[in-house]
Design a protein around this motif. Sequence first.
Motif, short mmCIF file in Angstrom:
data_model
loop_
_atom_site.label_atom_id
_atom_site.label_comp_id
_atom_site.label_asym_id
_atom_site.label_seq_id
_atom_site.Cartn_x
_atom_site.Cartn_y
_atom_site.Cartn_z
N LEU A 118 -6.69 0.46 4.16
CA LEU A 118 -5.81 0.12 3.05
C LEU A 118 -4.57 -0.59 3.58
O LEU A 118 -3.58 0.03 3.96
CB LEU A 118 -5.40 1.36 2.25
N GLY A 119 -4.63 -1.91 3.65
CA GLY A 119 -3.51 -2.69 4.16
C GLY A 119 -3.41 -2.72 5.66
O GLY A 119 -2.42 -3.23 6.21
N TRP A 120 -4.40 -2.18 6.35
CA TRP A 120 -4.41 -2.15 7.82
C TRP A 120 -5.81 -2.49 8.33
O TRP A 120 -6.81 -2.14 7.70
CB TRP A 120 -4.05 -0.75 8.35
N SER A 121 -5.85 -3.13 9.51
CA SER A 121 -7.10 -3.30 10.24
C SER A 121 -7.23 -2.16 11.24
O SER A 121 -6.24 -1.72 11.82
CB SER A 121 -7.11 -4.64 10.99
N VAL A 122 -8.46 -1.69 11.44
CA VAL A 122 -8.74 -0.61 12.39
C VAL A 122 -9.79 -1.12 13.37
O VAL A 122 -10.84 -1.61 12.96
CB VAL A 122 -9.26 0.65 11.66
N ARG A 123 -9.51 -0.99 14.67
CA ARG A 123 -10.42 -1.49 15.69
C ARG A 123 -10.26 -0.67 16.96
O ARG A 123 -9.44 0.26 17.01
CB ARG A 123 -10.12 -2.96 15.98
N ASP A 124 -11.04 -0.99 17.96
CA ASP A 124 -10.91 -0.29 19.23
C ASP A 124 -10.50 -1.26 20.31
O ASP A 124 -10.73 -2.47 20.23
CB ASP A 124 -12.23 0.37 19.61
N THR A 149 0.83 -1.20 0.00
CA THR A 149 0.00 0.00 0.00
C THR A 149 0.86 1.25 0.00
O THR A 149 0.56 2.22 -0.71
CB THR A 149 -0.92 0.00 1.23
N ALA A 150 1.95 1.25 0.76
CA ALA A 150 2.85 2.41 0.77
C ALA A 150 3.49 2.62 -0.58
O ALA A 150 3.69 3.76 -1.02
CB ALA A 150 3.92 2.22 1.85
N ALA A 151 3.82 1.52 -1.28
CA ALA A 151 4.38 1.64 -2.63
C ALA A 151 3.36 2.29 -3.57
O ALA A 151 3.72 3.15 -4.41
CB ALA A 151 4.79 0.27 -3.14
#
Length: 528
Positions: A327-333, A91-93
């Motif tokens: 984008l290429g990462w999971s997001v949670r709490d 994703t960074a690329a």
Amino acid sequence: MPSIPKMLHAAAIAAGLSIAFAASAEAPPDLDARVAEAMRATGVPGMAVAIVEQGKVVHAKGYGVSRLGSPEPVDADTIFPTGSTGKAVTTAALAVLVDEGKIGWDDKVIDHLPGFQMYDPWVTREMTIRDLLVHRSGLGLGAGDLMFVPRSSLSRAETVRRLRYIKPATSFRSGYAYDNLLYVVAGQLIEEVSGRTWEAFVRERVLKPAGMSASTTEDAAYFATANRVQPHARMDGGFRGIGNQEVLDERKGLGRNAAPAGGISSSAADMGRWLAIQLARGALPDGKRLFSEDASRQMWLPQVLVPIAPYPAPIAEATPQFSAYALGWSVRDYRGAKIIEHGGAVFGVQTMVVLVPDRQVGFSLQINSEDGVLLRGLMFELLDHYLDAPKRDWVADFAAFKKARDAKMLAAAGGGDAQKKPSRPSLPLAGYAGNYADPWYGPIVIRHENGRLRIDFKQTPDMAGTLEHRQYDTFRTRWDDPSIEPADVTFALDAQGKVDRITMKASSPLADFSYDYHDLLFTPQRDE
């Protein structure tokens, strides 16, 4: 996996609102002792830990040994395959190319990769670069992974071409199902746009500017590095993941065609640099940028909700209130904090990368085995430390959860064996032999040799074995390479009593989803 204080509403998390926290605490003073204790409890041979606080790497250290039974220690520069945590690097690329104006996140894939084709022509036309990265394509969980798990002889371009033959499991953008194959497409798109292979572009435009000099994108560089771990797994306890720790053959892991989905190897020292850049929103230590702040926002912006299945005791408190994929990462709490994270598992090695942006803290955990209870347990213990929660032995809790789950699965499998009815195959064994092919995987050969059936997945080196009769027209694979997940193979006959099709499913209820045998449908290739 987690809980949320009264001061923080789920609606605020879902909206992506930031919650201010005080400055982070110091790293746990007993970290070395705790890691060593947890490794002993779980039987993990080697581990590496990196921690970043307020933009500085405050801890980068190895523990244990690179290979079971050998004296070579793991240190801060020992490289581990990092599996799917590399999706953030791909994703960074892409972000580098977005910042240069060569692509846009919402560009149509076919505008940059003309040969790209999904099963549904409408989806082919509508698929965007963003869609490649967020697991909402309509493909089933792990669809197509057998083209590179285990290692395949297919090229990346050919792997992408075969995507058109995989039938969707759901409608486009209707829900979440994790896949690797579309990250392979993303890697091929990088090559098409930049004129350089994914390996070269990531090395020169991401890893090198980031100062990640030990990290590798290619097999040649990886195997030329003496300071690397060996993979381990438990395979003699009935199902993979149960039994005694064994050293695996490191050259039988992930196929290089899938490298954009999980083919980067890195050390604790380099992971510390990566964490610092992520927390700095793409800024480098010298004041330059790896990617823009806007690209960083895009990477962490939730795109698709991930279904939440509550965890049972004793890990119920790890259940999140909110979970999404960006984008290429999971997001949670977790405990009122927004957590950016991603795990990676590839053939005897596992990695966990965790960011707590509001505390300006990040850490990575790497092990050279498949004992994920250690990774998850230490992840929550470190999160509790930085979120000022009481100390808790999360490693023991996850181990208890796994023990109960494994016992239940083994009992269910034993019950299934007990219910088998005495039966014989419908045909003489020679009647099952022949050449067969699946539209997306390709050819297999089944031979009748020395009174037994042999199966050979032609495009997967060393994926050959014996078929043992189970009941009726179902056989179980006994692969020559015991590290490959066994499968049940069922033959269906036509009205003339000849094999009309072959279906498969993983024998183990604990099998990794990448062994997507259930997506295969082999038919005879009689012209051959």
